[in-house]
Design an enzyme around this catalytic site. Sequence first.
Site, PDB file in Angstrom:
ATOM      1  N   ASP A  16     -37.206 -44.689 -32.874  1.00  0.00           N
ATOM      2  CA  ASP A  16     -37.827 -45.184 -31.646  1.00  0.00           C
ATOM      3  C   ASP A  16     -38.240 -43.975 -30.812  1.00  0.00           C
ATOM      4  O   ASP A  16     -37.569 -43.601 -29.843  1.00  0.00           O
ATOM      5  CB  ASP A  16     -36.826 -46.060 -30.889  1.00  0.00           C
ATOM      6  CG  ASP A  16     -37.480 -46.862 -29.776  1.00  0.00           C
ATOM      7  OD1 ASP A  16     -38.721 -46.957 -29.768  1.00  0.00           O
ATOM      8  OD2 ASP A  16     -36.743 -47.392 -28.923  1.00  0.00           O
ATOM      9  N   GLU A  95     -48.493 -50.197 -29.491  1.00  0.00           N
ATOM     10  CA  GLU A  95     -48.406 -51.313 -28.545  1.00  0.00           C
ATOM     11  C   GLU A  95     -49.696 -51.577 -27.784  1.00  0.00           C
ATOM     12  O   GLU A  95     -50.344 -50.657 -27.271  1.00  0.00           O
ATOM     13  CB  GLU A  95     -47.277 -51.039 -27.545  1.00  0.00           C
ATOM     14  CG  GLU A  95     -46.940 -52.223 -26.673  1.00  0.00           C
ATOM     15  CD  GLU A  95     -45.456 -52.284 -26.347  1.00  0.00           C
ATOM     16  OE1 GLU A  95     -45.058 -53.196 -25.606  1.00  0.00           O
ATOM     17  OE2 GLU A  95     -44.691 -51.437 -26.836  1.00  0.00           O
ATOM     18  N   LYS A 131     -47.891 -53.947 -31.646  1.00  0.00           N
ATOM     19  CA  LYS A 131     -46.797 -54.438 -30.802  1.00  0.00           C
ATOM     20  C   LYS A 131     -47.344 -55.290 -29.663  1.00  0.00           C
ATOM     21  O   LYS A 131     -48.253 -54.884 -28.941  1.00  0.00           O
ATOM     22  CB  LYS A 131     -45.988 -53.272 -30.219  1.00  0.00           C
ATOM     23  CG  LYS A 131     -45.093 -52.576 -31.225  1.00  0.00           C
ATOM     24  CD  LYS A 131     -44.279 -51.471 -30.587  1.00  0.00           C
ATOM     25  CE  LYS A 131     -43.110 -51.996 -29.782  1.00  0.00           C
ATOM     26  NZ  LYS A 131     -42.252 -50.894 -29.265  1.00  0.00           N
ATOM     27  N   THR A 155     -42.316 -57.674 -29.451  1.00  0.00           N
ATOM     28  CA  THR A 155     -41.314 -56.882 -28.758  1.00  0.00           C
ATOM     29  C   THR A 155     -40.908 -57.546 -27.441  1.00  0.00           C
ATOM     30  O   THR A 155     -41.367 -58.635 -27.117  1.00  0.00           O
ATOM     31  CB  THR A 155     -41.856 -55.454 -28.525  1.00  0.00           C
ATOM     32  OG1 THR A 155     -40.828 -54.633 -28.002  1.00  0.00           O
ATOM     33  CG2 THR A 155     -43.031 -55.451 -27.565  1.00  0.00           C
ATOM     34  N   PHE A 177     -34.106 -56.942 -27.958  1.00  0.00           N
ATOM     35  CA  PHE A 177     -33.662 -55.766 -27.217  1.00  0.00           C
ATOM     36  C   PHE A 177     -32.183 -55.853 -26.864  1.00  0.00           C
ATOM     37  O   PHE A 177     -31.801 -56.400 -25.827  1.00  0.00           O
ATOM     38  CB  PHE A 177     -34.507 -55.620 -25.946  1.00  0.00           C
ATOM     39  CG  PHE A 177     -35.800 -54.879 -26.151  1.00  0.00           C
ATOM     40  CD1 PHE A 177     -36.483 -54.947 -27.351  1.00  0.00           C
ATOM     41  CD2 PHE A 177     -36.331 -54.109 -25.134  1.00  0.00           C
ATOM     42  CE1 PHE A 177     -37.666 -54.270 -27.540  1.00  0.00           C
ATOM     43  CE2 PHE A 177     -37.526 -53.421 -25.307  1.00  0.00           C
ATOM     44  CZ  PHE A 177     -38.206 -53.498 -26.515  1.00  0.00           C
TER      45      PHE A 177
END
Length: 316
Positions: A16, A95, A131, A155, A177
């Site tokens: 990440d 993203e 994303k 996400t 998350f």
Amino acid sequence: MNQLNQLKKFTIVVADTSDIESIYKYQPEDATTNPSLILQAVKLPSNQHFIDKAVEYAKKKGGSYKQKIINASDKILVDLGIKILEHIPGYISSEVDARLSFNQEKCILKAQKLINMYENEGISRDRVLIKLASTWECIKAAEELRKDNILCNLTLLFSFAQARACAESNAFLISPFVGRIYDWYKSYNLIKSSSFAEDPGVLSVRKIYYFYKEHSYKTIIMGASFRHIDQILQLSGCDRLTISIDLLKQLQLNTNKIERKLTPPNIFKTPPSRLSEAEFRWEHNQDIMAVQKLSDGINAFGKDQLSLENILSKKI
């Protein structure tokens, strides 16, 4: 054997980060980025050439001042993704602007644009995950995009309703998350146990994992946003785990033995009927934590996107 290498026996490890050197060092299968990580990356002196190249690209493309800034921002996202792909065998997650999270059509158009930019640079769409925030609009956008072989990473996922809607829409991958769920419960003094096995973020992913496996959903589960290596170890066996550089380092330095915690069941069930939009919105709305954290995440990513655009605006 260190814990990172042990973990890789049970789970696909994803980095990440947008930091190329760290990706080279820890050798993950995939890598994920977001607007916050992109912003951090372009602020590094060693990455200023990405800004210069993006500004040059935007000026050549032409259009309005606003469109030039958008094009430059998209160029940085793609160029960083291409650079990262040189060091990993799998996927890069890039993203879409979080400010589009409630507009299905604009998310589709942006995803198509990013994929075309990758493909124009010789990168197959098979290596890119777009994303999108796990709003109803983005989940439906991902469903449409998959028909065009554009795969998505849903996400900012905090509620079971989000996870269920993603699976029912045949999303390629979700990113629940863990750490942000933990943060919310901790901020309200709602953590009831010191055991990470009972961590609310861990429990959320565990519930999703067994629901998906019991009903034979193909959507990949990639736990994300960890605060402690014990949260990660409690989810060993999850399809994928995307881990920050600091925690990858801790795992690499630790040699304590780990065991697989998540294993697919042998008993399978018929999936429930699909959630309607109204049912999804109601069920998601019942989870106050999820409502707050989804909003916070979209807003934070939107602000970081704006900060990146402000940097570019000074050069265009």
